[in-house]
Design a protein around this motif. Structure first.
Motif, PDB file in Angstrom:
ATOM      1  N   VAL A 186     -27.844 -21.370 -79.022  1.00 53.80           N
ATOM      2  CA  VAL A 186     -28.486 -20.208 -78.396  1.00 53.80           C
ATOM      3  C   VAL A 186     -29.975 -20.488 -78.210  1.00 53.80           C
ATOM      4  CG1 VAL A 186     -28.852 -17.719 -78.557  1.00 53.80           C
ATOM      5  CG2 VAL A 186     -26.806 -18.739 -79.553  1.00 53.80           C
ATOM      6  N   SER A 187     -30.499 -20.101 -77.068  1.00 60.58           N
ATOM      7  CA  SER A 187     -31.913 -20.353 -76.773  1.00 60.58           C
ATOM      8  C   SER A 187     -32.824 -19.475 -77.614  1.00 60.58           C
ATOM      9  CB  SER A 187     -32.196 -20.106 -75.288  1.00 60.58           C
ATOM     10  OG  SER A 187     -32.079 -18.713 -74.999  1.00 60.58           O
ATOM     11  N   LEU A 188     -34.056 -19.934 -77.782  1.00 61.35           N
ATOM     12  CA  LEU A 188     -35.062 -19.148 -78.504  1.00 61.35           C
ATOM     13  C   LEU A 188     -35.299 -17.816 -77.801  1.00 61.35           C
ATOM     14  CD1 LEU A 188     -37.143 -19.290 -80.895  1.00 61.35           C
ATOM     15  CD2 LEU A 188     -38.792 -20.142 -79.234  1.00 61.35           C
ATOM     16  N   LYS A 189     -35.314 -17.858 -76.495  1.00 61.53           N
ATOM     17  CA  LYS A 189     -35.537 -16.650 -75.689  1.00 61.53           C
ATOM     18  C   LYS A 189     -34.453 -15.606 -75.961  1.00 61.53           C
ATOM     19  CE  LYS A 189     -36.265 -15.286 -70.838  1.00 61.53           C
ATOM     20  NZ  LYS A 189     -36.399 -15.811 -69.446  1.00 61.53           N
ATOM     21  N   SER A 190     -33.206 -16.052 -76.043  1.00 64.03           N
ATOM     22  CA  SER A 190     -32.095 -15.134 -76.276  1.00 64.03           C
ATOM     23  C   SER A 190     -32.125 -14.554 -77.684  1.00 64.03           C
ATOM     24  CB  SER A 190     -30.776 -15.865 -76.033  1.00 64.03           C
ATOM     25  OG  SER A 190     -29.682 -15.004 -76.236  1.00 64.03           O
ATOM     26  N   LEU A 191     -32.407 -15.403 -78.673  1.00 65.16           N
ATOM     27  CA  LEU A 191     -32.490 -14.914 -80.064  1.00 65.16           C
ATOM     28  C   LEU A 191     -33.629 -13.911 -80.218  1.00 65.16           C
ATOM     29  CD1 LEU A 191     -31.852 -18.193 -82.092  1.00 65.16           C
ATOM     30  CD2 LEU A 191     -30.327 -16.212 -81.910  1.00 65.16           C
ATOM     31  N   ALA A 192     -34.749 -14.179 -79.562  1.00 63.80           N
ATOM     32  CA  ALA A 192     -35.898 -13.265 -79.637  1.00 63.80           C
ATOM     33  C   ALA A 192     -35.551 -11.907 -79.038  1.00 63.80           C
ATOM     34  CB  ALA A 192     -37.099 -13.871 -78.919  1.00 63.80           C
TER      35      ALA A 192
ATOM     36  N   LYS B  37     -45.748 -19.130 -65.277  1.00 66.91           N
ATOM     37  CA  LYS B  37     -46.806 -19.984 -65.833  1.00 66.91           C
ATOM     38  C   LYS B  37     -46.307 -20.897 -66.955  1.00 66.91           C
ATOM     39  CE  LYS B  37     -50.701 -16.964 -64.678  1.00 66.91           C
ATOM     40  NZ  LYS B  37     -51.892 -16.243 -65.194  1.00 66.91           N
ATOM     41  N   GLY B  38     -45.022 -20.832 -67.232  1.00 63.82           N
ATOM     42  CA  GLY B  38     -44.465 -21.716 -68.244  1.00 63.82           C
ATOM     43  C   GLY B  38     -44.484 -21.124 -69.638  1.00 63.82           C
ATOM     44  N   HIS B  39     -44.001 -21.914 -70.570  1.00 61.36           N
ATOM     45  CA  HIS B  39     -43.916 -21.474 -71.965  1.00 61.36           C
ATOM     46  C   HIS B  39     -45.274 -21.583 -72.648  1.00 61.36           C
ATOM     47  CE1 HIS B  39     -39.394 -22.795 -72.004  1.00 61.36           C
ATOM     48  NE2 HIS B  39     -39.695 -21.957 -71.031  1.00 61.36           N
ATOM     49  N   SER B  40     -45.430 -20.775 -73.693  1.00 59.88           N
ATOM     50  CA  SER B  40     -46.592 -20.894 -74.580  1.00 59.88           C
ATOM     51  C   SER B  40     -46.107 -21.459 -75.902  1.00 59.88           C
ATOM     52  CB  SER B  40     -47.250 -19.530 -74.805  1.00 59.88           C
ATOM     53  OG  SER B  40     -48.121 -19.588 -75.921  1.00 59.88           O
ATOM     54  N   SER B  41     -46.595 -22.627 -76.281  1.00 60.13           N
ATOM     55  CA  SER B  41     -46.140 -23.251 -77.532  1.00 60.13           C
ATOM     56  C   SER B  41     -46.542 -22.425 -78.747  1.00 60.13           C
ATOM     57  CB  SER B  41     -46.682 -24.682 -77.646  1.00 60.13           C
ATOM     58  OG  SER B  41     -48.073 -24.725 -77.433  1.00 60.13           O
ATOM     59  N   VAL B  42     -47.646 -21.686 -78.634  1.00 58.84           N
ATOM     60  CA  VAL B  42     -48.056 -20.809 -79.738  1.00 58.84           C
ATOM     61  C   VAL B  42     -47.041 -19.680 -79.893  1.00 58.84           C
ATOM     62  CG1 VAL B  42     -49.788 -19.138 -80.518  1.00 58.84           C
ATOM     63  CG2 VAL B  42     -50.519 -21.343 -79.600  1.00 58.84           C
ATOM     64  N   GLU B  43     -46.667 -19.060 -78.788  1.00 60.32           N
ATOM     65  CA  GLU B  43     -45.704 -17.958 -78.816  1.00 60.32           C
ATOM     66  C   GLU B  43     -44.347 -18.436 -79.332  1.00 60.32           C
ATOM     67  OE1 GLU B  43     -44.744 -14.445 -75.714  1.00 60.32           O
ATOM     68  OE2 GLU B  43     -44.134 -16.431 -75.012  1.00 60.32           O
ATOM     69  N   ASP B  44     -43.930 -19.603 -78.892  1.00 62.51           N
ATOM     70  CA  ASP B  44     -42.629 -20.121 -79.325  1.00 62.51           C
ATOM     71  C   ASP B  44     -42.631 -20.458 -80.815  1.00 62.51           C
ATOM     72  OD1 ASP B  44     -41.877 -19.809 -76.731  1.00 62.51           O
ATOM     73  OD2 ASP B  44     -41.657 -21.940 -76.256  1.00 62.51           O
ATOM     74  N   ALA B  45     -43.722 -21.035 -81.311  1.00 64.80           N
ATOM     75  CA  ALA B  45     -43.815 -21.358 -82.745  1.00 64.80           C
ATOM     76  C   ALA B  45     -43.792 -20.083 -83.586  1.00 64.80           C
ATOM     77  CB  ALA B  45     -45.079 -22.164 -83.025  1.00 64.80           C
ATOM     78  N   ARG B  46     -44.532 -19.071 -83.138  1.00 65.73           N
ATOM     79  CA  ARG B  46     -44.547 -17.792 -83.864  1.00 65.73           C
ATOM     80  C   ARG B  46     -43.155 -17.152 -83.880  1.00 65.73           C
ATOM     81  NH1 ARG B  46     -50.169 -15.477 -81.249  1.00 65.73           N
ATOM     82  NH2 ARG B  46     -51.575 -16.150 -82.939  1.00 65.73           N
ATOM     83  N   THR B  47     -42.466 -17.221 -82.749  1.00 65.04           N
ATOM     84  CA  THR B  47     -41.133 -16.628 -82.649  1.00 65.04           C
ATOM     85  C   THR B  47     -40.157 -17.333 -83.588  1.00 65.04           C
ATOM     86  OG1 THR B  47     -41.551 -16.018 -80.334  1.00 65.04           O
ATOM     87  CG2 THR B  47     -39.258 -16.062 -81.068  1.00 65.04           C
ATOM     88  N   ALA B  48     -40.235 -18.652 -83.648  1.00 61.79           N
ATOM     89  CA  ALA B  48     -39.356 -19.402 -84.559  1.00 61.79           C
ATOM     90  C   ALA B  48     -39.601 -18.998 -86.006  1.00 61.79           C
ATOM     91  CB  ALA B  48     -39.582 -20.900 -84.375  1.00 61.79           C
ATOM     92  N   MET B  49     -40.858 -18.815 -86.375  1.00 60.74           N
ATOM     93  CA  MET B  49     -41.183 -18.404 -87.743  1.00 60.74           C
ATOM     94  C   MET B  49     -40.673 -16.991 -88.020  1.00 60.74           C
ATOM     95  SD  MET B  49     -42.390 -19.205 -90.679  1.00 60.74           S
ATOM     96  CE  MET B  49     -43.549 -20.575 -90.655  1.00 60.74           C
ATOM     97  N   GLU B  50     -40.803 -16.103 -87.059  1.00 52.40           N
ATOM     98  CA  GLU B  50     -40.296 -14.732 -87.238  1.00 52.40           C
ATOM     99  C   GLU B  50     -38.783 -14.738 -87.446  1.00 52.40           C
ATOM    100  OE1 GLU B  50     -41.766 -11.496 -84.615  1.00 52.40           O
ATOM    101  OE2 GLU B  50     -43.138 -13.005 -83.808  1.00 52.40           O
ATOM    102  N   LEU B  51     -38.091 -15.544 -86.665  1.00 55.86           N
ATOM    103  CA  LEU B  51     -36.632 -15.626 -86.802  1.00 55.86           C
ATOM    104  C   LEU B  51     -36.244 -16.200 -88.162  1.00 55.86           C
ATOM    105  CD1 LEU B  51     -35.692 -16.930 -83.239  1.00 55.86           C
ATOM    106  CD2 LEU B  51     -35.118 -14.679 -84.188  1.00 55.86           C
TER     107      LEU B  51
END
Length: 318
Positions: free
Chosen positions: A236-242, A255-269
């Protein structure tokens, strides 16, 4: 005649008590339920006979005191590793410890040991098919940014992949060389539990392998998928889990992905299912062999030490 009968009865009773004590020592007869009702053995013969009983049968004797437990079932001071998985495996191998001890010994209360990472890649090499690091972001347990830099790939960029990476030619003007970025990032990751989504891609871009027991990949947590109502083993994609679990939208726009946003989302999950996930990880690890101190055979051998034998037996055997 009465006195002779009494002496005969006394000797018979004495022999009976000696035999009874011997049977108890050999484990063939249970001791009386009421210790106070048993008549003590009389004479030096009974004590010497008791002293001759081997060490294994002596363990059944009610007179031999049990040694105090040398080690509790909770974690020992030496069992406080950085890896939370290893911590739990140590706990399971020693039995069920108290929950309070688990909480105080666990890295769960040491957030400085956790970081989440996300990297953005650009295309290099023939037709831009090679993926090389162009940006890396690292956040701490609370989601605060501790590293965020653009990185100049070692090969010329053929495809910026802006739609997904968010990287443009302008960003490369302030990028640092790959080797310099790699050294800085690996210094941060050292001895840390690293969280990420499909994190093998990030490590590959860094040309690095992190210890498996300190890696937490949110794309490989069945409990996350199940909580989101998705198949446990599905990718499952990070976007879907979020969207399903955090009720937030990420990776939107052109404008593409933000690596900061993706890292924060992974930590929240990760934090959402941290305790449950770590418990399941611990069960999947092989238990560590017991230490010599907690070995039951070693504990039973301690009964043979002089300090555990009654003083009257020690005196009679000398």
């Amino acid at each position: 005649p009465h006195e002779g009968c009494s002496k005969k009865k006394s000797r018979k009773h004495q022999r009976f008590m000696e035999r009874r004590a011997l049977l108890e020592q050999k484990g063939l007869l249970s001791p009386p339920k009421h210790p106070g009702s048993q008549t003590p053995m009389a004479g030096l013969e009974a004590r010497s006979m008791l002293a001759k009983v081997d060490g294994t049968t002596a363990l059944c004797c009610g007179k031999v005191p049990k040694p105090k437990q040398a080690v509790s079932t909770s974690l020992s001071p030496s069992a406080s590793p950085d890896s939370i998985a290893r911590h739990h495996s140590v706990l399971l191998s020693q039995g069920n410890g108290s929950s309070k001890r688990v909480q105080t010994s666990s890295p769960l209360l040491r957030p400085s040991k956790y970081v989440a990472i996300d990297c953005e890649m650009v295309g290099t090499g023939p037709q831009g098919r090679l993926s090389e690091l162009a940006r890396c972001s690292v956040v701490n347990y609370e989601g605060d940014v501790i590293y965020d830099k653009y990185v100049q790939p070692e090969l010329p960029i053929v495809d910026y992949r802006t739609r997904w990476s968010g990287i443009t030619k302008q960003h490369m003007k302030r990028a640092i060389p790959f080797k310099a970025a790699q050294a800085e990032i690996l210094k941060i990751l050292k001895d840390k539990i690293v969280v990420g989504h499909a994190i093998h891609n990030d490590f590959q871009a860094l040309k690095y392998f992190h210890p498996k027991d300190r890696t937490r990949d949110t794309s490989r947590i069945p409990v996350l998928n199940e909580r989101a109502g998705l198949p446990g083993r599905a990718s499952v994609s990070l976007k879907s889990l979020a969207r399903h679990l955090l009720h937030k939208k990420i990776q939107v726009g052109c404008k593409g992905h933000s690596s900061v946003e993706d890292a924060r989302t992974a930590m929240e999950l990760y934090r959402l299912v941290e305790v449950q996930w770590e418990t399941e990880l611990a069960r999947s690890l092989p238990p560590r062999p017991p230490s010599p101190i907690t070995d039951l055979a070693a504990d039973s051998n301690q009964y043979m030490d002089d300090q555990y034998w009654p003083t009257d037996l020690m005196a009679s055997s000398l």
